[in-house]
Design an enzyme around this catalytic site. Sequence first.
Site, PDB file in Angstrom:
ATOM      1  N   GLU A 258       0.895  -1.164   0.000  1.00 50.30           N
ATOM      2  CA  GLU A 258       0.000   0.000   0.000  1.00 50.30           C
ATOM      3  C   GLU A 258       0.929   1.208   0.000  1.00 50.30           C
ATOM      4  O   GLU A 258       1.491   1.574   1.021  1.00 50.30           O
ATOM      5  CB  GLU A 258      -0.897  -0.068   1.239  1.00 50.30           C
ATOM      6  CG  GLU A 258      -2.178   0.697   1.074  1.00 50.30           C
ATOM      7  CD  GLU A 258      -2.076   2.089   1.647  1.00 50.30           C
ATOM      8  OE1 GLU A 258      -1.632   2.981   0.877  1.00 50.30           O
ATOM      9  OE2 GLU A 258      -2.410   2.281   2.818  1.00 50.30           O
ATOM     10  N   CYS A 292      -2.167   8.597   2.690  1.00 51.96           N
ATOM     11  CA  CYS A 292      -1.872   8.205   1.304  1.00 51.96           C
ATOM     12  C   CYS A 292      -3.033   8.549   0.383  1.00 51.96           C
ATOM     13  O   CYS A 292      -2.853   8.625  -0.835  1.00 51.96           O
ATOM     14  CB  CYS A 292      -1.603   6.710   1.227  1.00 51.96           C
ATOM     15  SG  CYS A 292      -0.297   6.202   2.325  1.00 51.96           S
ATOM     16  N   GLU A 389       3.783  13.290  -4.362  1.00 44.63           N
ATOM     17  CA  GLU A 389       2.898  13.243  -3.198  1.00 44.63           C
ATOM     18  C   GLU A 389       3.369  14.329  -2.217  1.00 44.63           C
ATOM     19  O   GLU A 389       4.524  14.341  -1.798  1.00 44.63           O
ATOM     20  CB  GLU A 389       3.017  11.852  -2.558  1.00 44.63           C
ATOM     21  CG  GLU A 389       2.007  11.583  -1.492  1.00 44.63           C
ATOM     22  CD  GLU A 389       2.050  10.118  -1.037  1.00 44.63           C
ATOM     23  OE1 GLU A 389       3.128   9.513  -1.033  1.00 44.63           O
ATOM     24  OE2 GLU A 389       0.977   9.602  -0.664  1.00 44.63           O
TER      25      GLU A 389
HETATM   26  C1  SIN Z   1      -3.381   5.633   4.497  1.00 46.47           C
HETATM   27  O1  SIN Z   1      -2.933   6.753   4.560  1.00 46.47           O
HETATM   28  O2  SIN Z   1      -2.775   4.782   3.872  1.00 46.47           O
HETATM   29  C2  SIN Z   1      -4.628   5.184   5.206  1.00 46.47           C
HETATM   30  C3  SIN Z   1      -5.784   6.070   5.090  1.00 46.47           C
HETATM   31  C4  SIN Z   1      -7.074   5.397   5.477  1.00 46.47           C
HETATM   32  O3  SIN Z   1      -7.126   4.237   5.855  1.00 46.47           O
HETATM   33  O4  SIN Z   1      -8.096   6.062   5.380  1.00 46.47           O
END
Ligand code: SIN
Length: 486
Positions: A258, A292, A389
């Site tokens: 991820e 993310c 990012e």
């Molecule tokens: C992440 O930043 O990877 C997780 C965000 C989320 O689970 O909403």
Amino acid sequence: MKLELQDSSLLKTQAFINGEWVDGDEGNSFAVSNPANGEQVAVVASVGQAETRRAIDAAQVAMQSWKALPAAQRSAVLEQWHALILQNQQDLATLMTLEQGKPLFESVGEVAYGASYLKWFAEEGKRVYGDVIPTPQTNRRGIVIKQPVGVVAAITPWNFPNAMIARKVAPALAVGCAIVLKPAAETPLSALALAELAKRAGVPDGLFSVLPSADARAVGGEMTSNPLVKKVTFTGSTPVGKLLMKQCAETVKRTSMELGGNAPVIIFDDADLDAAIEGALVSKYRNSGQTCICANRLLVQEGIYDAFVEKFATAVNQFQLGEGFDKNTTHGPVITGKALTDIHAKVENAVAEGATVVTGGKPSDLGGNFYEPTILTGVNSDMRVFREEIFGPVAPVFKFSTEEEAISMANDTEFGLAAYVYTQNLGRVWRVSEGIEYGMVGVNETAISSEVIPFGGVKESGQGREGSKYGLDDYLETKYICMGGL
Ligand code: SIN
């Protein structure tokens, strides 16, 4: 802020290996500090390769009896862990805000979010079904069963110090795997507190070990090379994910990655403007822009561009930056001084190339790791804020004319984690949702995460899914049994 926990035994500073709290073999340690003021919160044991190997050996042993249990028994342990997490929600949130900096209300929410994965997979783990396949031969049947993949190694980030752990550990344990975890060096306390609650809940020794370390290479190197580890699951940056995948190739491990995102929020002229602003605010500035799936690029159609920027800026100017324990704080600091410098460099790059700062645009007068919530206009696709990012509270607002242009801008990136679309046009909803290359699409909604949905990306944002019924597959092998002579 003094550390005040209702249950002070949740503050753990040693590694948790094979059910025991231990120091590192070499006696090494590292400091954990509060991103809001730089104060030292704790000194935590730092483990290396040898301790990682021992944790993996223990995991291999522990999982033999764990996987043989009926799923309902594993489920009962996870349910108990879930209950203990909720009973200790306030303490876990306090630890999180101390080491991560997010406002306490966000930490409280994250603890519940993390716990929801335990509950979900406690239930879902009882539904690991196989198949019976009719074969070309009348005297045979094909049987498909699902089995736990084996020992799992997990490496988790600092932005969600609880939930990113829970959504890896819960499915792994639910289906009968064991798991060894390296939490981020910035936020080990949340992970260690979770381990303490796991022990109290009856998770057998060795099944879940936590390896805090300042030496990521030593721990990660062992995790990715040890033949007993059958799967590595990672949440973090794309460059580190690629490195781990290369290392895992040597022993052909399965991986779930991820990785980074570059989420567009595409807002069309026909959108409900207030809903779009609300969604963009939540998505962009959640956790001070450090998720993310945070909006990275706001793409706004020309007809509503000016109105959007004006209203958006009015809302952002009401944010209250501050220390996470202050009740008035809406947004906390970013995680480190280095992160702050990186964010500011991207803003400076945009401004040098012609962007306009609508609000913010610099480190806050509060000092430390606080960065002013920022909006940039006059931005274009050559700038770093379009390509990279940002991982901070900076919203570049791009202008587009047509639907085709919006889709093309959204796809003009190597990333493909989450994207969002605001429009009232049903045909456009489908055209855009299908035309953009992302693992997750929010339509007129940016709060898309929960335990029941398959979280994950495409392209260089990763592979595999976390949460939902699909999240179990990442921890299961498919075995075909040919039943002959019938
Ligand atoms: C992440 O930043 O990877 C997780 C965000 C989320 O689970 O909403």
